[in-house]
Design a protein around this motif. Structure first.
Motif, PDB file in Angstrom:
ATOM      1  N   ALA A 177       3.435  11.413 -10.444  1.00 40.55           N
ATOM      2  CA  ALA A 177       2.898  12.421 -10.649  1.00 40.55           C
ATOM      3  C   ALA A 177       3.901  13.551 -10.433  1.00 40.55           C
ATOM      4  O   ALA A 177       4.041  14.930 -11.661  1.00 40.55           O
ATOM      5  CB  ALA A 177       1.894  13.095  -9.832  1.00 40.55           C
ATOM      6  N   MET A 178       4.232  13.925  -9.632  1.00 36.64           N
ATOM      7  CA  MET A 178       5.419  14.788  -9.602  1.00 36.64           C
ATOM      8  C   MET A 178       6.241  14.794 -10.181  1.00 36.64           C
ATOM      9  O   MET A 178       6.794  15.612 -10.891  1.00 36.64           O
ATOM     10  CB  MET A 178       6.359  14.480  -8.465  1.00 36.64           C
TER      11      MET A 178
ATOM     12  N   ALA B 112       6.895  20.916 -16.646  1.00 37.02           N
ATOM     13  CA  ALA B 112       7.403  22.674 -16.171  1.00 37.02           C
ATOM     14  C   ALA B 112       8.422  22.843 -16.858  1.00 37.02           C
ATOM     15  O   ALA B 112       8.339  23.864 -17.725  1.00 37.02           O
ATOM     16  CB  ALA B 112       7.448  22.614 -14.445  1.00 37.02           C
ATOM     17  N   ALA B 113       9.800  21.995 -16.940  1.00 36.88           N
ATOM     18  CA  ALA B 113      10.972  22.375 -17.522  1.00 36.88           C
ATOM     19  C   ALA B 113      10.528  22.191 -19.429  1.00 36.88           C
ATOM     20  O   ALA B 113      11.158  23.055 -19.982  1.00 36.88           O
ATOM     21  CB  ALA B 113      12.018  20.458 -17.318  1.00 36.88           C
TER      22      ALA B 113
ATOM     23  N   LYS C 186       2.724   1.582  -3.155  1.00 37.99           N
ATOM     24  CA  LYS C 186       2.428   1.928  -4.379  1.00 37.99           C
ATOM     25  C   LYS C 186       2.004   3.333  -4.108  1.00 37.99           C
ATOM     26  O   LYS C 186       2.437   4.310  -5.484  1.00 37.99           O
ATOM     27  CB  LYS C 186       0.282   1.240  -3.269  1.00 37.99           C
ATOM     28  N   ALA C 187       1.489   3.729  -2.629  1.00 37.71           N
ATOM     29  CA  ALA C 187       1.388   5.647  -3.130  1.00 37.71           C
ATOM     30  C   ALA C 187       2.357   6.188  -3.120  1.00 37.71           C
ATOM     31  O   ALA C 187       2.576   7.227  -4.033  1.00 37.71           O
ATOM     32  CB  ALA C 187       0.918   5.922  -1.251  1.00 37.71           C
TER      33      ALA C 187
ATOM     34  N   MET D 264       0.867  -1.392   0.097  1.00 34.19           N
ATOM     35  CA  MET D 264       0.151   0.067  -0.070  1.00 34.19           C
ATOM     36  C   MET D 264       0.773   1.450   0.263  1.00 34.19           C
ATOM     37  O   MET D 264       0.838   2.342  -0.584  1.00 34.19           O
ATOM     38  CB  MET D 264      -0.966  -0.113   1.243  1.00 34.19           C
ATOM     39  N   LYS D 265       1.307   1.397   0.992  1.00 35.92           N
ATOM     40  CA  LYS D 265       2.579   2.411   1.487  1.00 35.92           C
ATOM     41  C   LYS D 265       3.206   3.221  -0.092  1.00 35.92           C
ATOM     42  O   LYS D 265       3.402   4.083  -0.668  1.00 35.92           O
ATOM     43  CB  LYS D 265       3.181   2.458   2.708  1.00 35.92           C
TER      44      LYS D 265
ATOM     45  N   SER E   1      12.677  29.313 -23.395  1.00 43.13           N
ATOM     46  CA  SER E   1      14.068  29.527 -23.389  1.00 43.13           C
ATOM     47  C   SER E   1      15.433  30.130 -24.333  1.00 43.13           C
ATOM     48  O   SER E   1      16.075  30.471 -25.408  1.00 43.13           O
ATOM     49  CB  SER E   1      14.883  29.609 -22.048  1.00 43.13           C
ATOM     50  N   SER E   2      15.224  28.412 -25.123  1.00 39.11           N
ATOM     51  CA  SER E   2      15.837  28.072 -26.415  1.00 39.11           C
ATOM     52  C   SER E   2      15.474  28.533 -27.655  1.00 39.11           C
ATOM     53  O   SER E   2      16.937  28.568 -27.865  1.00 39.11           O
ATOM     54  CB  SER E   2      15.985  25.904 -25.926  1.00 39.11           C
TER      55      SER E   2
ATOM     56  N   GLY F 138      12.120  25.410 -20.325  1.00 39.84           N
ATOM     57  CA  GLY F 138      12.815  25.389 -21.812  1.00 39.84           C
ATOM     58  C   GLY F 138      12.914  25.282 -22.887  1.00 39.84           C
ATOM     59  O   GLY F 138      13.601  26.475 -23.973  1.00 39.84           O
TER      60      GLY F 138
ATOM     61  N   VAL G 188       2.496   6.161  -6.626  1.00 39.94           N
ATOM     62  CA  VAL G 188       1.753   7.421  -7.648  1.00 39.94           C
ATOM     63  C   VAL G 188       2.322   8.637  -7.087  1.00 39.94           C
ATOM     64  O   VAL G 188       2.441   9.389  -8.394  1.00 39.94           O
ATOM     65  CB  VAL G 188       0.089   6.976  -6.885  1.00 39.94           C
ATOM     66  N   MET G 189       2.874   8.638  -6.210  1.00 40.41           N
ATOM     67  CA  MET G 189       3.278  10.739  -5.499  1.00 40.41           C
ATOM     68  C   MET G 189       4.404  10.498  -6.680  1.00 40.41           C
ATOM     69  O   MET G 189       4.390  11.353  -7.804  1.00 40.41           O
ATOM     70  CB  MET G 189       3.222  10.861  -4.397  1.00 40.41           C
TER      71      MET G 189
ATOM     72  N   PHE H  98      17.770  25.264 -17.836  1.00 41.76           N
ATOM     73  CA  PHE H  98      16.207  26.155 -17.638  1.00 41.76           C
ATOM     74  C   PHE H  98      15.383  25.696 -16.167  1.00 41.76           C
ATOM     75  O   PHE H  98      14.228  26.864 -15.972  1.00 41.76           O
ATOM     76  CB  PHE H  98      15.327  25.015 -18.347  1.00 41.76           C
ATOM     77  N   MET H  99      16.031  25.243 -15.374  1.00 41.83           N
ATOM     78  CA  MET H  99      14.912  25.619 -13.898  1.00 41.83           C
ATOM     79  C   MET H  99      15.851  26.074 -13.030  1.00 41.83           C
ATOM     80  O   MET H  99      15.687  27.028 -11.664  1.00 41.83           O
ATOM     81  CB  MET H  99      13.899  24.743 -13.745  1.00 41.83           C
TER      82      MET H  99
END
Lengths: 452, 302
Positions: free
Chosen positions: A12-13, A20-21, A4-5, A1-2, A28-29, A25, A8-9, B34-35
C-alpha cells in the motif's frame, strides 16, 4: 501473520508513493518540456517572435482580433493558451507566470492586478508609455488608476465591470410601486425591497438580491468613506457611521427576509443574473455582465421589462450617480521573454478589442472610441433602451470601489471577507466584527510597512 | 561442487542486483528529481523569504524568522487546532469499518456487490464528492428537507455554513469517503483468520459479540494499525475538501494546515513562510507516526 501484514502495508505504501510521484512528476515534467521546445522554436524561426498570451476567456471576436494583429505586425506571432475560467483562474495564471518563458501577456480580471503589482510580478511600463507618448488620462479617463500601483504604471486597464441596480419593471407595476428615483438613497432602496417581497418557501420572490463578492457589503460605505484612515490604517471603527450603516443594511435586509440570505447565497454559488433573470427577485445589485447574460437566452431566458439605475446613495451627502466599478488589466510578467512585443500586443488589444470586451459584458476601459457605437453593441440583443445603455458610459457617473487597494490590500480583503461573513450569517456581533477587522488589518498593515 | 555453489550464487546475485537497480532507475530517477529534490528545496526555502515571481534571485535568507512568526500566527494556530479535531475521522472510520467488515464477512448476501458499492466512494474524486455533499447539505437541500419534514426538526443546522457544524460535516464526508477502503482492508484481514480459532470459540460458547471483540478485533490489530497510520497522515494533509467546500470558512472555522500553506503561498505569495508551514506538517506527521510505532508494541498482535 506478521509477514502478511507487513506485505500489505508495504504494498500500500509503495502504491501511495507511486501515485504521489506520478502526480508531482507529470506537472513538473510538462513545464520543463514546454520551455525546452519553446527555445528550439525560437532559434529556428529567425526574426519572427512568438509571444505567449494566456487568457481565461477565448472567443471568436478575440481570435479575429489576434488575426488582425498578426497581419499588422507580421514579425509577431501570438500563441494563445486558454485556462479554464474558474474561481482559481487567477492563481493558475500566477503559476504559469512564475514558471518563466510560458507567458508574455498577463490578463487580469477585476482588480486582481494590484496584488501582483505589489509583489513586483509585473514589468514597469513607464518607459514604454513615455516612448510611445501614451496619455493615460486621455486613454483611460478615471479607469487609469487601475493600471498603477504607488504612482507607477504596471498594466493597462482593459475591461471594466460597471455596477448598476437592475429591476423588474413588471413586478414594480404589478405591486404599484414607483420605479427608483434618479437620486435615490438606501432608505428608498430598503423601502422598495420590503414592498416587493412576497410569497413563501421556494416560491418566495425577494425584494432585492446582493452578491457575496468580498467587497459587496461596502458598496454604500465606499461612496463617502475610505477603508483606510488618514494614517493608512484600517478605518473600521464603531464611530465610522458609513461603514456601520453599510454593514447593517445587508444584515437588516437579510434578517427581514427581503433578500436571499448571505449563507444561502454562499451555499448556492448564486449571483445576480441567475436570481434576477429567473424572476426570484425584483431588484438586484448587479454589474454590466448581467447584460451579457441577458443575451444568453439559452441559459437565462426571460420575458419582462428591465429597468436600470445607479446604485442607491448611502445618504443625501453622497455624490450622485454612484457605481462601483472593478477594472481588469493587461500587463507583462517579469518572467516574459519578449516584453517589447508583448507591449505592442497589449496596446493593440486595448485599442481594438472593444467589441470583444463588450461581448463579455464588460465596458472597455479605453476611451478613444466612439461611445455611441459601443452603446449600440452593448444593448444589442437585449430589451434595454439606448438611454439605459448610455448610463454605463455617462460622463457624470461617479465610479468608486469598495476593494481595499492600499497597504496589505490582499490580507485586508481576506480579513474583511472572513469577518463580515461571520457577521452576516449571524455568528458574530457587529462590535466584534468591526473590532476584529480593525485589530487584524492593522497588524497586517504594520507587518507590510515593516517589510518595506 | 558444493564449495562452488555459494560463490556462484553470490556472483549471480550481484549481477541480479545490478539489473534490478537498472530496472529501478527510471522510477528512482523520478522519485529523486520530483520528490526528494523538491522536498530538500522546501526545507531550504523554509529559512528564506521568497517571492517566487522574481525567480531564484528573489530568495533571501532570513534564518528562523518564519518559524518564530508561526508561534504568533492566529491562522496557523487555528489550522492546527482544526487539524486535531479533524483527526476524529480516523477512529470513527475504523469503528464503523470493523462493524461493516464483520457484517460483510459473515452475515450478508451479495457480498461482492456490497464490497464494490462500499468501495466506490473511495475511488471517486474528492472534489466531485465535496460538490455533491455541498448540494446535499445546502440550506434547502435533501438532508435538511428530510430533517424538517420527516423528523420535524424545526431549525436544522446550516452545516458547512456554520462555525459549529462545519468540522463535523467535513469529518462526515471524509468518513463516508474512506469507509469502503478501510472495510475492504479489514475484510482481507478477517479472511486471514483461521476458521479453527472461531469454531473453537463457538464451541466454548462465545457469542457473536464476544468473538468479534475478543478474537477478531485483536487478530485484526495489524490491519487496524496500518489504517491508523495512513489515516492520521492523510488527516494532516487534508486540503481538497476544504478548498472546494468552504475555502477555510466560515471565518477560519475550517482552515487547515495544508490550506494555510496554499493561502500563504498562492494568496500572499510568501513561499518561504508556506514552506515553513509544510515543514511543520512534516515534523508533526513524523513525530505522531514515530509515537504510534512505539505504542504499537502495546496493542498490536502479530
Amino acid at each position: 501473520m506478521k509477514k502478511k501484514a507487513i506485505s500489505v502495508m508495504l504494498t500500500a505504501m509503495l502504491m501511495a508513493g507511486c501515485f504521489a510521484a506520478a502526480g508531482c512528476g507529470s506537472s513538473s515534467s510538462n513545464a520543463d518540456g514546454d520551455s525546452a521546445s519553446a527555445g528550439a522554436e525560437e532559434a529556428s524561426s529567425g526574426d519572427v517572435v512568438t509571444i505567449k498570451y494566456v487568457t481565461t476567456q477565448s472567443s471568436d471576436a478575440e481570435n479575429e482580433l489576434i488575426a488582425a494583429f498578426e497581419e499588422e505586425y507580421p514579425n509577431i506571432k501570438v500563441d494563445v493558451t486558454e485556462v479554464p475560467d474558474s474561481n482559481n483562474a487567477m492563481e493558475s495564471l500566477d503559476i504559469i507566470a512564475m514558471g518563466g518563458g510560458e507567458m508574455d501577456v498577463w490578463t487580469f480580471t477585476s482588480g486582481a492586478q494590484f496584488s501582483r503589482m505589489q509583489q513586483g510580478l509585473l514589468v514597469d511600463l513607464t518607459d514604454y508609455i513615455k516612448e510611445d507618448g501614451l496619455d493615460m488620462e486621455e486613454w483611460f479617463g478615471s479607469y487609469a488608476e487601475w493600471g498603477a500601483y504607488n504612482g507607477t504604471y504596471y498594466a493597462l486597464p482593459s475591461t471594466a465591470s460597471v455596477g448598476m441596480v437592475f429591476y423588474n419593471k413588471d413586478m414594480f407595476d404589478a405591486a404599484g410601486v414607483a420605479y427608483p428615483s434618479e437620486d435615490w438613497t438606501i432608505e428608498e432602496y430598503k423601502e422598495i425591497a420590503q414592498k416587493l417581497t412576497s410569497g413563501d418557501g421556494s416560491s418566495r420572490v425577494y425584494g432585492t438580491f446582493q452578491n457575496t463578492f468580498p467587497e459587496d457589503w461596502g458598496i454604500y460605505a465606499a461612496q463617502t468613506t475610505s477603508l483606510y484612515d488618514e494614517d493608512g490604517y484600517s478605518n473600521f471603527t464603531m464611530d465610522n457611521e458609513d461603514i456601520i450603516t453599510s454593514l447593517e443594511l445587508r444584515k437588516e435586509l437579510d434578517d427581514a427576509g427581503n433578500e436571499i440570505s448571505y449563507a444561502a447565497n454562499v451555499a448556492n454559488f448564486s449571483y445576480s443574473s441567475v436570481e434576477f433573470l429567473a424572476e426570484r427577485c425584483a431588484m438586484t445589485v448587479g454589474y454590466s455582465w448581467v447584460i451579457r447574460d441577458m443575451k444568453d437566452t439559452e441559459n437565462f431566458g426571460f420575458d419582462f421589462n428591465v429597468g436600470v439605475c445607479y446604485f442607491p446613495r448611502i445618504s443625501e451627502d453622497a455624490p450622485l450617480n454612484p457605481s462601483q466599478v472593478s477594472v481588469g488589466a493587461m500587463g507583462i510578467p517579469t518572467t516574459a521573454e519578449h516584453p517589447d512585443e508583448a507591449w505592442q500586443f497589449i496596446k493593440y488589444y486595448i485599442q481594438h478589442g472593444t467589441a470583444n470586451t463588450l461581448s463579455e459584458g464588460n465596458i472597455p476601459a479605453y476611451q478613444g472610441v466612439d461611445k455611441d457605437a459601443l452603446v449600440d453593441q452593448l444593448i444589442e440583443g437585449t430589451p434595454l433602451t439606448k438611454e439605459q445603455g448610455e448610463l454605463f458610459f455617462a460622463d457624470d457617473i461617479y465610479t468608486y470601489t469598495a476593494v481595499p487597494l492600499g497597504t496589505a490590500a490582499g490580507e485586508y480583503s481576506t480579513i474583511i471577507e472572513e469577518e463580515t461573513g461571520l457577521y452576516f450569517s449571524g455568528e458574530q456581533s457587529l462590535e466584534d466584527t468591526v473590532g476584529n477587522i480593525k485589530t487584524k488589518a492593522d497588524a497586517a498593515i504594520d507587518e507590510a510597512l515593516a517589510e518595506e | 561442487m558444493n564449495r562452488n555453489l555459494p560463490g556462484k550464487k553470490q556472483k549471480y546475485g550481484r549481477g541480479e542486483a545490478r539489473s534490478a537497480y537498472l530496472m529501478l532507475l527510471p522510477s528512482l530517477a523520478g522519485l529523486i528529481v520530483f520528490m526528494l529534490v523538491p522536498m530538500a528545496f522546501v526545507l531550504v526555502l523554509s529559512f528564506t523569504k521568497w517571492n517566487f515571481a522574481q525567480g531564484l534571485d528573489g530568495i533571501s535568507f532570513n534564518g528562523i524568522a518564519n518559524y518564530t512568526e508561526m508561534l504568533s500566527d492566529i491562522r496557523v494556530k487555528k489550522a492546527l487546532a482544526n487539524n486535531l479535531v479533524y483527526l476524529l475521522n480516523v477512529p470513527i472510520t475504523i469503528v464503523l469499518a470493523v462493524l461493516l467488515a464483520a457484517a460483510l464477512h459473515k452475515y450478508v448476501f451479495f457480498k461482492n456487490t456490497f464490497r464494490v458499492l462500499f468501495y466506490l466512494p473511495f475511488i471517486s474524486s474528492m472534489v466531485a464528492v465535496a460538490m455533491i455533499f455541498r448540494n446535499l447539505f445546502s440550506e434547502y437541500g435533501p438532508v435538511n428537507e428530510i430533517l424538517t419534514n420527516v423528523f420535524q426538526v424545526s431549525d436544522p443546522p446550516t452545516w458547512f455554513l456554520s462555525s459549529t457544524w462545519v468540522m463535523p460535516t467535513i469529518i462526515l464526508i471524509q468518513v463516508w469517503h474512506d469507509l469502503g477502503n478501510s472495510t475492504l482492508i479489514l475484510l482481507a484481514g478477517l479472511q486471514g483468520i483461521s476458521p479453527e480459532v472461531l469454531e473453537a470459540a463457538e464451541v466454548d460458547g462465545a457469542t457473536g459479540w464476544q468473538s468479534l471483540l475478543r478474537i477478531k478485533v485483536p487478530l485484526l490489530t495489524p490491519y487496524i494499525f496500518f489504517l491508523v497510520i495512513i489515516g492520521v497522515m492523510n488527516s494532516f494533509k487534508v486540503y481538497d475538501i476544504v478548498k472546494v467546500l468552504t475555502n477555510g470558512g466560515p471565518g477560519q472555522a475550517s482552515n487547515t494546515l495544508v490550506y494555510a500553506v496554499y493561502y500563504y503561498g498562492f494568496r500572499e505569495y510568501n513561499m518561504g513562510y508556506a514552506s515553513a508551514i509544510s515543514i511543520l506538517v512534516f515534523v508533526i506527521i513524523l513525530i505522531v507516526t514515530a509515537v504510534q510505532f512505539v505504542g504499537e508494541k502495546k496493542w498490536v498482535n502479530y
